[in-house]
Each structure stands twice: as C-alpha cells, then as structure tokens.
Write a protein that holds these residues in place. Structure first.
Motif, PDB file in Angstrom:
ATOM      1  N   ARG A  32     -17.335   8.098  12.167  1.00  0.00           N
ATOM      2  CA  ARG A  32     -18.644   7.048  11.991  1.00  0.00           C
ATOM      3  C   ARG A  32     -18.841   6.892  10.684  1.00  0.00           C
ATOM      4  O   ARG A  32     -18.713   8.246   9.634  1.00  0.00           O
ATOM      5  CB  ARG A  32     -19.616   7.053  12.464  1.00  0.00           C
ATOM      6  N   TRP A  37       1.024  -1.345  -0.161  1.00  0.00           N
ATOM      7  CA  TRP A  37      -0.186   0.131  -0.419  1.00  0.00           C
ATOM      8  C   TRP A  37       0.203   1.257   0.144  1.00  0.00           C
ATOM      9  O   TRP A  37       0.956   1.974  -0.532  1.00  0.00           O
ATOM     10  CB  TRP A  37      -1.230  -0.342   1.342  1.00  0.00           C
ATOM     11  N   VAL A  73     -15.141  13.072   1.701  1.00  0.00           N
ATOM     12  CA  VAL A  73     -15.025  11.601   2.151  1.00  0.00           C
ATOM     13  C   VAL A  73     -14.395  11.295   1.732  1.00  0.00           C
ATOM     14  O   VAL A  73     -13.795  11.003   1.082  1.00  0.00           O
ATOM     15  CB  VAL A  73     -16.453  11.773   1.326  1.00  0.00           C
ATOM     16  N   ARG A  76     -25.166   5.577   3.228  1.00  0.00           N
ATOM     17  CA  ARG A  76     -25.350   6.075   1.308  1.00  0.00           C
ATOM     18  C   ARG A  76     -26.078   7.468   0.829  1.00  0.00           C
ATOM     19  O   ARG A  76     -25.552   8.220   0.399  1.00  0.00           O
ATOM     20  CB  ARG A  76     -25.201   4.894   0.579  1.00  0.00           C
ATOM     21  N   VAL A 112     -15.777  13.559   6.625  1.00  0.00           N
ATOM     22  CA  VAL A 112     -16.360  12.444   6.838  1.00  0.00           C
ATOM     23  C   VAL A 112     -15.045  10.697   6.501  1.00  0.00           C
ATOM     24  O   VAL A 112     -15.036  11.437   5.921  1.00  0.00           O
ATOM     25  CB  VAL A 112     -17.804  11.625   5.834  1.00  0.00           C
ATOM     26  N   ARG A 148     -12.046   6.970   3.698  1.00  0.00           N
ATOM     27  CA  ARG A 148     -11.586   6.522   3.843  1.00  0.00           C
ATOM     28  C   ARG A 148     -10.263   7.070   5.367  1.00  0.00           C
ATOM     29  O   ARG A 148      -9.705   7.915   4.224  1.00  0.00           O
ATOM     30  CB  ARG A 148     -10.720   5.090   3.924  1.00  0.00           C
ATOM     31  N   LYS A 154      -4.883   9.751   1.457  1.00  0.00           N
ATOM     32  CA  LYS A 154      -6.189  10.499   1.512  1.00  0.00           C
ATOM     33  C   LYS A 154      -5.522  12.648   1.505  1.00  0.00           C
ATOM     34  O   LYS A 154      -6.606  13.065   1.415  1.00  0.00           O
ATOM     35  CB  LYS A 154      -7.302  10.377   1.892  1.00  0.00           C
ATOM     36  N   TYR A 171     -23.048  15.298  -0.431  1.00  0.00           N
ATOM     37  CA  TYR A 171     -22.954  16.158  -1.475  1.00  0.00           C
ATOM     38  C   TYR A 171     -23.924  17.226  -1.869  1.00  0.00           C
ATOM     39  O   TYR A 171     -23.153  17.647  -2.899  1.00  0.00           O
ATOM     40  CB  TYR A 171     -22.754  14.402  -2.236  1.00  0.00           C
ATOM     41  N   LEU A 200     -21.317   7.381   7.281  1.00  0.00           N
ATOM     42  CA  LEU A 200     -22.748   7.393   7.265  1.00  0.00           C
ATOM     43  C   LEU A 200     -23.566   6.562   6.173  1.00  0.00           C
ATOM     44  O   LEU A 200     -22.629   5.811   5.391  1.00  0.00           O
ATOM     45  CB  LEU A 200     -22.428   8.798   6.590  1.00  0.00           C
ATOM     46  N   GLY A 206      -5.960   5.842  -6.778  1.00  0.00           N
ATOM     47  CA  GLY A 206      -5.914   4.659  -7.883  1.00  0.00           C
ATOM     48  C   GLY A 206      -6.277   5.778  -8.756  1.00  0.00           C
ATOM     49  O   GLY A 206      -6.303   5.998  -9.760  1.00  0.00           O
ATOM     50  N   MET A 207      -7.972   5.886  -8.276  1.00  0.00           N
ATOM     51  CA  MET A 207      -8.731   6.703  -9.304  1.00  0.00           C
ATOM     52  C   MET A 207      -9.006   7.771  -7.901  1.00  0.00           C
ATOM     53  O   MET A 207      -9.408   8.719  -8.355  1.00  0.00           O
ATOM     54  CB  MET A 207      -9.946   5.725  -9.606  1.00  0.00           C
ATOM     55  N   ASN A 208     -10.225   7.321  -6.736  1.00  0.00           N
ATOM     56  CA  ASN A 208     -10.990   8.096  -5.963  1.00  0.00           C
ATOM     57  C   ASN A 208     -12.614   7.813  -6.733  1.00  0.00           C
ATOM     58  O   ASN A 208     -12.692   8.570  -7.562  1.00  0.00           O
ATOM     59  CB  ASN A 208     -10.387   9.222  -5.548  1.00  0.00           C
ATOM     60  N   LEU A 209     -13.530   7.019  -5.745  1.00  0.00           N
ATOM     61  CA  LEU A 209     -14.670   7.087  -6.405  1.00  0.00           C
ATOM     62  C   LEU A 209     -15.689   8.579  -5.825  1.00  0.00           C
ATOM     63  O   LEU A 209     -16.659   8.813  -6.276  1.00  0.00           O
ATOM     64  CB  LEU A 209     -15.405   6.199  -6.080  1.00  0.00           C
ATOM     65  N   VAL A 210     -15.378   8.811  -4.377  1.00  0.00           N
ATOM     66  CA  VAL A 210     -15.772  10.228  -4.137  1.00  0.00           C
ATOM     67  C   VAL A 210     -16.124  11.317  -4.419  1.00  0.00           C
ATOM     68  O   VAL A 210     -16.915  11.882  -5.030  1.00  0.00           O
ATOM     69  CB  VAL A 210     -15.302  10.119  -3.053  1.00  0.00           C
ATOM     70  N   GLN A 263      -5.196   1.148 -12.898  1.00  0.00           N
ATOM     71  CA  GLN A 263      -6.506   2.478 -13.163  1.00  0.00           C
ATOM     72  C   GLN A 263      -6.327   3.215 -14.521  1.00  0.00           C
ATOM     73  O   GLN A 263      -7.394   3.693 -15.618  1.00  0.00           O
ATOM     74  CB  GLN A 263      -6.382   3.153 -11.701  1.00  0.00           C
ATOM     75  N   LEU A 303     -25.316  10.280   2.867  1.00  0.00           N
ATOM     76  CA  LEU A 303     -23.827  10.757   2.331  1.00  0.00           C
ATOM     77  C   LEU A 303     -24.399  10.926   1.091  1.00  0.00           C
ATOM     78  O   LEU A 303     -23.701  13.037   0.599  1.00  0.00           O
ATOM     79  CB  LEU A 303     -22.837   9.449   1.709  1.00  0.00           C
TER      80      LEU A 303
HETATM   81  C1  GDG Z   1      -9.823   1.381  -3.432  1.00  0.00           C
HETATM   82  C2  GDG Z   1      -8.850   2.607  -4.547  1.00  0.00           C
HETATM   83  C3  GDG Z   1     -10.043   3.580  -5.711  1.00  0.00           C
HETATM   84  C4  GDG Z   1     -16.531   6.429   2.790  1.00  0.00           C
HETATM   85  N1  GDG Z   1     -17.154   6.611   3.399  1.00  0.00           N
HETATM   86  C5  GDG Z   1     -17.980   6.568   3.741  1.00  0.00           C
HETATM   87  C6  GDG Z   1     -18.181   5.645   2.498  1.00  0.00           C
HETATM   88  N2  GDG Z   1     -17.239   5.915   1.266  1.00  0.00           N
HETATM   89  C7  GDG Z   1     -17.352   4.838   0.177  1.00  0.00           C
HETATM   90  C8  GDG Z   1     -17.557   5.460  -0.675  1.00  0.00           C
HETATM   91  C9  GDG Z   1     -16.400   5.624  -1.707  1.00  0.00           C
HETATM   92  C10 GDG Z   1     -15.836   4.554  -1.105  1.00  0.00           C
HETATM   93  O1  GDG Z   1     -15.739   4.438  -0.146  1.00  0.00           O
HETATM   94  C11 GDG Z   1     -14.389   5.078  -1.027  1.00  0.00           C
HETATM   95  O2  GDG Z   1     -13.892   4.749  -2.858  1.00  0.00           O
HETATM   96  P1  GDG Z   1     -12.633   5.361  -3.276  1.00  0.00           P
HETATM   97  O3  GDG Z   1     -12.646   5.343  -4.749  1.00  0.00           O
HETATM   98  O4  GDG Z   1     -12.659   7.034  -2.531  1.00  0.00           O
HETATM   99  O5  GDG Z   1     -11.077   4.772  -2.082  1.00  0.00           O
HETATM  100  P2  GDG Z   1     -11.243   3.543  -1.617  1.00  0.00           P
HETATM  101  O6  GDG Z   1     -11.216   3.114  -0.548  1.00  0.00           O
HETATM  102  O7  GDG Z   1      -9.244   4.049  -1.380  1.00  0.00           O
HETATM  103  O8  GDG Z   1     -10.884   2.477  -3.204  1.00  0.00           O
HETATM  104  C12 GDG Z   1      -9.586   3.545  -5.706  1.00  0.00           C
HETATM  105  C13 GDG Z   1     -10.918   2.258  -5.826  1.00  0.00           C
HETATM  106  O9  GDG Z   1     -10.563   1.091  -4.880  1.00  0.00           O
HETATM  107  C14 GDG Z   1     -12.164   1.491  -6.618  1.00  0.00           C
HETATM  108  O10 GDG Z   1     -11.241   1.784  -7.396  1.00  0.00           O
HETATM  109  O11 GDG Z   1     -10.985   4.033  -7.062  1.00  0.00           O
HETATM  110  O12 GDG Z   1      -8.887   4.477  -5.908  1.00  0.00           O
HETATM  111  O13 GDG Z   1      -7.889   2.969  -3.077  1.00  0.00           O
HETATM  112  O14 GDG Z   1     -17.028   4.878  -2.676  1.00  0.00           O
HETATM  113  O15 GDG Z   1     -18.263   7.018  -1.002  1.00  0.00           O
HETATM  114  N3  GDG Z   1     -19.519   4.564   1.845  1.00  0.00           N
HETATM  115  C15 GDG Z   1     -20.320   4.828   2.789  1.00  0.00           C
HETATM  116  N4  GDG Z   1     -20.201   5.451   4.027  1.00  0.00           N
HETATM  117  C16 GDG Z   1     -19.356   6.490   4.404  1.00  0.00           C
HETATM  118  O16 GDG Z   1     -19.087   6.927   5.514  1.00  0.00           O
HETATM  119  N5  GDG Z   1     -21.521   4.268   2.590  1.00  0.00           N
END
Ligand code: GDG
Length: 473
Positions: free
Chosen positions: A340, A87, A263, A344, A298, A265, A270, A351, A342, A365-369, A187, A347
């Motif tokens: 904590r 990582w 938002v 979806r 968050v 992790r 991050k 947003y 939240l 890698g991407m960042n889905l947020v 990615q 969230l």
């Molecule tokens: C890895 C790669 C790549 C977060 N807090 C809450 C919550 N989340 C959800 C977000 C989003 C997901 O978790 C996080 O996705 P990310 O893409 O931002 O980041 P990673 O967890 O590091 O994911 C990343 C991904 O894999 C996919 O390939 O994009 O680069 O590191 O969906 O919304 N969801 C809820 N409550 C929260 O408090 N329900």
C-alpha cells in the motif's frame, strides 16, 4: 514571457494536495503557476471512439487539457510500446523486452492523436516541455502539424548504451523523433554519453561542444539535468514527524530495534528480490543481527496490467514469506512488506527513524527516494544511505555506501558495515550527501532546464566553424 505548456502522461489534478502529489508534480505546477500555462496529458480514461478534443478546465493560472484515448490504442501505447518495450530497454532488461510492430504503430498513432488534440491549443510562441518516454514522437507529430516553437524533452529514465539500444528494431526512427526537439534532457552525463555515441557512431550525426547535435537537417542539444527533490518540504515534513502520533506508533512497534527502510514502486528495475535476498543473507551469515534489525519495504503496486509486474509481485511474496518463516520470532517479524502507498509525511517519519536507507535498483534514471532519505535525516544522528551504483543518484551522492545489487553477499557486507558505522562517519557521509540535495533541488532543475530551453536557439547558432562545415556536408 512565453507561455509554458507541459505535457506528461499523468497530470496531477489541481485538487491533489502537495503531500500526495509528489515532488515532480508540485514543481511542474509551480512552474506553470509562476508564468501561467497549460498542462496537457492523458485523462486516465479510455472510451471507444473517444472525443477528438480534450476536456479543458482551469485552476488558478493553470489550464488543464486532458485527452481520452481509445482502449486498444491506449493499451498498445502504454502497456505495449512504452512499458513493454521502452521501459525494459532503457533499464537494460532485454530478457523482459517485447517488441511488436502493432505496439510501435499504436504508440505513434497515440502520439499523433495527442498532437492533434494539443495543436489547436498552442500559440506560436509557446514553450512546450514534454516529459518522458511515452511521448518521444510528440515533437515530430507537432512539427508535422506546423508547430515551429521551442519544444524540450526530459527523459526521466536511463538512456541505454548503443549496444543495448540497437536491439530496438525502431531505434533509428526513435532518435529521428528525438531530433525534432530543441533540447533533450537526460538524467546523467553517462546517459548523455550513451545517446551521443549512438548518434555519432550509428546515426551518422555530428556532435559539437556543449552537446549540440546535427542529425540530417535538424540541430538540437542534448544535456544532463539531474533531477532533485523539494528538499525544504521534505526537511519540514521529517522534522514535523518527530512529534507525530505515527512516529510514536512506529517506535513502539519496533521495541528498540534498528530499522532499515526501502521505498520503491513494485518494479523489476528496482532490484527488490536482490534487496530481500541481501537482507536474508545478512540474517543467515551474521546471526548477531537476528531479532535486532527490522527491514521495512514499502512497495506500492504499479503497472499491474503488465505480466512481468504480476510475476514480480508473486516472487516477492514468496521471498518475504521465506525470510519471515525462517527467522521470525514470536515477537519479531524481520521483514515488513507493504504493497500500500503511504502518505508522504508518514514516509518522511519512517525515513528519519531508519538507521539504513536501502536503495538498490538494478538500473534507475535518478532515484528520488535516495535524495528524500538523505533530506529526512536528523543531522545529529543521521542514518546511512546504501545505494546501488546503477542509480543515477550514485553520481551525486558520494557519501553513500555504494553497492552492486547483483552481488548479494557484497550487499550483506555493506548492511553489516552500515549497522556498525560510528556516529562521526555517519555525519560526515550525510553532510556530503545533504550538500548535494540542498544545492540541486527540483526547483533548480526546473528553472535550469527551462532557461536552457529558452536559450537553445542561441546555442545552436553559436556552432564552431568545423561543425558548420560538417553540417553542410
Ligand atoms: C522515475 C524514474 C527518476 C514511492 N512510494 C510511495 C511514494 N513514493 C514516491 C517516492 C518518490 C517517488 O514515488 C518515486 O521516485 P523514484 O525516483 O524513486 O522512481 P520512479 O517512480 O521510477 O521515477 C526515476 C524519477 O522518475 C524522476 O525523474 O528519479 O529514476 O524511474 O518521490 O517518495 N510516495 C508516497 N507514498 C508511497 O508509498 N507518498
């Protein structure tokens, strides 16, 4: 149609509702449900002398197989090599990287255990799709046990440039492990370039057009598959949120103030301290925003068993306390910081209510947020995405205000710009971003990868003559 077998460290339980499971889990479950399939992974449990066979259960057309691990082995695999070595390496954090041979050996042993547990469940024409850095040696282990079918791998995090990758003592073995896959998905094109440069300049492999690679006696393909979100579901959640009780609570708590949201992790990749500092800098250097803008972060706790993550949590608590102590009024708290998770839909509501989406990873890698924030906006009054240039998403979301997260004052400038941005420009930028988020969904990502994997063998057979000659040398 061949059966699909998905391998991931955590398997979303069939009981987990879509709202909780997250986009990736839902998309994978859908892909499995469409053609029927097997989802294999870690059970989330450890036990001394664990059973050698996985727990198996069915739900609809999907069979779940979950392997329990020995606690010491699991620690070396997960907290050790996967999250203590790979990582930080893939996120360019060499200062946080720890490498122990025992972890590397434990990582490979756990992959052997997974392979031995999965192998008896495999049929010769199954298509296996392995997810993420916990499993890079899985294909080698399955090949050793005699599996000859198609195996694809998707790497969800960045692939580092050769200079960084070479700091990993086990770099050569890891890339040889990768070569046992038929298709390696990354990615972004930057990640592809980084891996191919390593293969051609360090590993003495050859590269043919279309990302076809020859390494020793293996041929495989490397290509970019930028992951997306379940856009339709997010738009739906965000629209539904407008009339929800939570939206009402949020608005009354804001008392007319502008909201900026983050938002992430709780992870050092991050860039959370930088984000907090940038918000602090905004309040310090532009007092006109005091008492007018609230930031909500968050940050659900993750990987609490790894020391760096505990240290980061302490650092953020201190920073949040300092900012709030310095600037809070009796009726305004500048920074709302939540550990904590939240739901979806909540969230999505946050947003949509936020004038700024602050996505500032040091590397991602991407960042889905970033994509979720775009999907959740009200087209008539969209917010502004402030996005780190080091997120994979920056390659696609050209309508964002790009920032360098190492430049705290630069980020504060961008926040100021975003707060003042006129409606017309916000709409224009949002439309550019939304077009990408709508075109490249998680479903499309899934289908494209699987389609390419199914046709990989044809592509490998279509090598130009000069590559075949190189391959024979
Ligand atoms: C890895 C790669 C790549 C977060 N807090 C809450 C919550 N989340 C959800 C977000 C989003 C997901 O978790 C996080 O996705 P990310 O893409 O931002 O980041 P990673 O967890 O590091 O994911 C990343 C991904 O894999 C996919 O390939 O994009 O680069 O590191 O969906 O919304 N969801 C809820 N409550 C929260 O408090 N329900």
């Amino acid at each position: 149609m061949a059966r699909l077998v998905i391998v991931s460290n955590r398997v979303a339980s069939p009981k987990e509702r879509a709202a909780k499971a997250g986009g990736l889990a839902v998309a994978l479950r859908e892909a499995l449900g469409r053609q029927g399939g097997l989802w294999f992974g870690w059970s989330g449990e450890t036990e001394v002398n664990p059973p050698t066979e996985p727990k198996i259960f069915r739900s609809g057309r999907v069979t779940y197989a979950l392997q329990t691990l020995d606690p010491e082995e699991q620690h070396a695999h997960y907290a050790g090599y996967a999250n203590g070595t790979l990582w930080p390496l893939c996120h360019y954090r060499l200062g946080a990287l720890s490498y122990r041979r025992t972890d590397w050996e434990g990582y490979r042993r756990v992959n052997d255990t997974f392979a031995r547990s999965l192998m008896p469940l495999l049929k010769p024409d199954d298509v296996v799709w392995v997810h993420d850095y916990h499993f890079i040696p899985l294909a080698s282990a399955l090949r050793e046990l005699g599996f000859k079918g198609l195996i694809g791998y998707f790497h969800h995090i960045p692939w580092p440039t050769p200079d960084v990758f070479l700091t990993l003592p086990s770099h050569a073995a890891l890339v040889e492990d990768l070569s046992q896959y038929d298709l390696v998905g990354l990615q972004t094109e930057n990640d592809v370039r980084a891996l191919l440069t390593y293969i051609s300049s360090e590993a003495r492999g050859w590269i043919a057009p279309g990302g076809v690679v020859g390494l020793k006696e293996r041929r495989f393909r490397v290509a970019a598959y930028p992951i997306g979100i379940d856009t339709e579901a997010f738009v739906k959640d965000a629209k539904a949120a407008v009339t929800g009780e939570e939206m009402e609570r949020l608005h009354s708590s804001l008392a007319g103030r502008t909201l900026a949201v983050g938002v992430d992790r709780l992870d050092y990749s991050k860039g959370l301290p930088n984000k907090f500092n940038a918000f602090g800098e905004l309040l310090k250097s532009r007092p006109e925003h005091r008492s007018k803008v609230t930031m909500m972060q968050v940050a659900p706790v993750s990987r609490g068993e790894v020391a760096e993550y505990r240290a980061l949590r302490r650092e953020l608590e201190e920073l949040a306390g300092a900012i709030n102590g310095e600037y809070a009024e009796f009726d305004w708290v500048p920074l709302r910081y939540l550990n904590r998770p939240l739901a979806r839909p909540t969230l999505a509501a946050i947003y949509r209510s936020s004038r700024i989406g602050l996505v500032t990873p040091l590397r991602d890698g991407m960042n889905l947020v970033a994509k979720e924030y775009v999907a959740a906006q009200n087209p008539k009054n969209p917010g502004v995405l402030v996005l780190s240039r080091f997120a994979g998403a920056a390659n696609e979301l050209s309508g964002a205000l790009m920032v360098n997260p190492y430049d705290i004052e630069g980020m504060a400038d961008m926040l100021d710009l975003a707060l003042a941005m006129p409606l017309e420009e916000r709409q224009e930028r949002w439309r550019a971003n939304m077009a990408v988020v709508e075109a490249n969904t998680i479903h499309k990502w899934c289908d494209t990868f699987l389609d390419d994997l199914a046709h990989t063998v044809d592509r490998l057979g279509e090598l130009p003559e000069h590559s075949r000659a190189a391959a024979r040398q």
